[in-house]
Motif scaffolding. Structure first.
Motif, PDB file in Angstrom:
ATOM      1  N   SER A  90       1.382  -4.603  -9.112  1.00 43.60           N
ATOM      2  CA  SER A  90       0.818  -4.463  -7.757  1.00 43.60           C
ATOM      3  C   SER A  90       1.755  -5.039  -6.691  1.00 43.60           C
ATOM      4  O   SER A  90       1.729  -4.590  -5.549  1.00 43.60           O
ATOM      5  CB  SER A  90      -0.555  -5.122  -7.674  1.00 43.60           C
ATOM      6  N   ASN A 111       7.005   0.130  -3.182  1.00 43.40           N
ATOM      7  CA  ASN A 111       5.692   0.796  -3.161  1.00 43.40           C
ATOM      8  C   ASN A 111       4.899   0.522  -1.889  1.00 43.40           C
ATOM      9  O   ASN A 111       3.669   0.423  -1.914  1.00 43.40           O
ATOM     10  CB  ASN A 111       4.859   0.395  -4.395  1.00 43.40           C
ATOM     11  N   VAL A 121       2.300   4.742  -6.389  1.00 47.96           N
ATOM     12  CA  VAL A 121       1.947   4.900  -4.968  1.00 47.96           C
ATOM     13  C   VAL A 121       2.606   6.173  -4.425  1.00 47.96           C
ATOM     14  O   VAL A 121       3.794   6.410  -4.662  1.00 47.96           O
ATOM     15  CB  VAL A 121       2.410   3.675  -4.148  1.00 47.96           C
ATOM     16  N   VAL A 157      -6.976   6.280   2.521  1.00 43.68           N
ATOM     17  CA  VAL A 157      -6.433   5.820   1.245  1.00 43.68           C
ATOM     18  C   VAL A 157      -7.352   6.256   0.109  1.00 43.68           C
ATOM     19  O   VAL A 157      -8.566   6.066   0.184  1.00 43.68           O
ATOM     20  CB  VAL A 157      -6.302   4.282   1.235  1.00 43.68           C
ATOM     21  N   ARG A 191      -7.930   5.327  -3.714  1.00 44.28           N
ATOM     22  CA  ARG A 191      -7.573   4.395  -4.790  1.00 44.28           C
ATOM     23  C   ARG A 191      -8.006   5.021  -6.099  1.00 44.28           C
ATOM     24  O   ARG A 191      -9.097   5.586  -6.201  1.00 44.28           O
ATOM     25  CB  ARG A 191      -8.309   3.076  -4.609  1.00 44.28           C
ATOM     26  N   SER A 228      -4.036   1.387 -12.208  1.00 40.30           N
ATOM     27  CA  SER A 228      -4.273   1.459 -10.768  1.00 40.30           C
ATOM     28  C   SER A 228      -3.197   2.308 -10.093  1.00 40.30           C
ATOM     29  O   SER A 228      -2.016   2.200 -10.415  1.00 40.30           O
ATOM     30  CB  SER A 228      -4.252   0.045 -10.181  1.00 40.30           C
ATOM     31  N   SER A 256      -2.487   4.477  -6.002  1.00 36.83           N
ATOM     32  CA  SER A 256      -2.982   4.714  -4.640  1.00 36.83           C
ATOM     33  C   SER A 256      -2.254   5.906  -4.044  1.00 36.83           C
ATOM     34  O   SER A 256      -1.064   6.117  -4.299  1.00 36.83           O
ATOM     35  CB  SER A 256      -2.708   3.504  -3.740  1.00 36.83           C
ATOM     36  N   HIS A 285       0.418  -1.496   2.215  1.00 33.81           N
ATOM     37  CA  HIS A 285       0.638  -1.939   0.839  1.00 33.81           C
ATOM     38  C   HIS A 285      -0.708  -2.071   0.137  1.00 33.81           C
ATOM     39  O   HIS A 285      -1.693  -2.516   0.742  1.00 33.81           O
ATOM     40  CB  HIS A 285       1.374  -3.285   0.827  1.00 33.81           C
ATOM     41  N   GLU A 286      -0.748  -1.724  -1.126  1.00 32.90           N
ATOM     42  CA  GLU A 286      -2.030  -1.662  -1.849  1.00 32.90           C
ATOM     43  C   GLU A 286      -2.759  -2.994  -1.891  1.00 32.90           C
ATOM     44  O   GLU A 286      -3.987  -3.033  -1.955  1.00 32.90           O
ATOM     45  CB  GLU A 286      -1.810  -1.152  -3.274  1.00 32.90           C
ATOM     46  N   LYS A 287      -2.037  -4.104  -1.876  1.00 28.66           N
ATOM     47  CA  LYS A 287      -2.681  -5.410  -1.969  1.00 28.66           C
ATOM     48  C   LYS A 287      -2.754  -6.115  -0.617  1.00 28.66           C
ATOM     49  O   LYS A 287      -3.747  -6.772  -0.303  1.00 28.66           O
ATOM     50  CB  LYS A 287      -1.913  -6.271  -2.971  1.00 28.66           C
TER      51      LYS A 287
END
Ligand SMILES: [Cu+2]
Length: 221
Positions: free
Chosen positions: A57, A67, A97, A148, A150, A160, A162, A196-198
């Motif tokens: 991640s 990513n 991603v 987005v 997910r 995971s 995205s 960013h995913e996080k």
């Protein structure tokens, strides 16, 4: 010159000159603590998934964050829908991603000889839910609206991915070193957005020159 190419040539002569365009180059910098490479223990299908998989991640290389979806919002600019692929290999999504225009087709593939269940979410709502028991399976799904998506696997909790669905054609996902280069961005003052995913979204204002390159630097976390 046939009639058609003559018509095209005439249209080109009549068309207004294209707006001047420049480049945007930059980096998404990682200013957090040096990330130790982490792994997650798997709890099933270990003959295919392995005993542990890399925790991806937060991927940092050469001081930059990978990513991250970087886009320049130019009002009125629209990208064309396309087909993009989300594969499952060794109980991981590949690529992790991506970015695509609304109306694009996401082709889900299963490269593993195990059951995966691809569960896409738009916020808390299910966007699609696809069991894929067969290796080599391919299932298309539409990415209808901006936002987005997910993606998680209901069988393997560590999986995971995205997808950022966005109208802008001026978009990419950062690779090694978090660096990026966007060509043919119209000259002007625009919003630049990183996602960013996080760690989520960051915005900056950027002035793109009519020739040459503008530099853009985002910092995370
Ligand atoms: Cu799975």
């Amino acid at each position: 010159m046939n009639a058609r190419s003559a018509a095209v040539a005439t249209l080109l002569l009549l068309a207004p000159p294209l707006a001047r365009a420049g480049e945007v180059r930059g980096q998404v910098r990682w200013n957090g603590a040096a990330a130790a490479s982490a792994t997650v223990e798997t709890d099933r299908d270990q003959s295919v998934c392995g005993q542990r998989v890399a925790e991806e991640s937060v991927l940092v290389s050469e001081g930059g964050l990978e990513n991250v979806v970087v886009r320049i919002e130019v009002p009125g600019a629209r990208s064309a829908p396309r087909t993009l692929v989300l594969d499952q290999q060794g109980c991981r999504y590949r690529p992790r991603v991506q970015a695509a225009a609304p109306g694009s087709t996401l082709e889900l593939r299963n490269g593993d000889p195990v059951l995966h269940n691809v569960h896409g979410y738009a916020g808390a709502a299910t966007a699609f839910n696809v069991p894929m028991p067969t290796p080599g399976g391919r299932t298309p799904r539409q990415l209808a609206r901006p936002g987005v998506i997910r993606i998680a696997c209901d069988v393997h909790g560590w999986m995971s991915a995205s997808i950022l669905v966005t109208d802008t054609p001026h978009v990419l996902v950062t690779g090694k070193g978090g660096r990026f280069e966007l060509k043919d961005v119209p000259a002007g003052t625009w919003q630049a957005v990183a996602w960013h995913e996080k760690y989520g979204e960051k915005r900056l204002v950027i002035e793109v020159p009519s020739a040459g390159a503008a530099t853009l630097t985002f910092s995370y976390p």
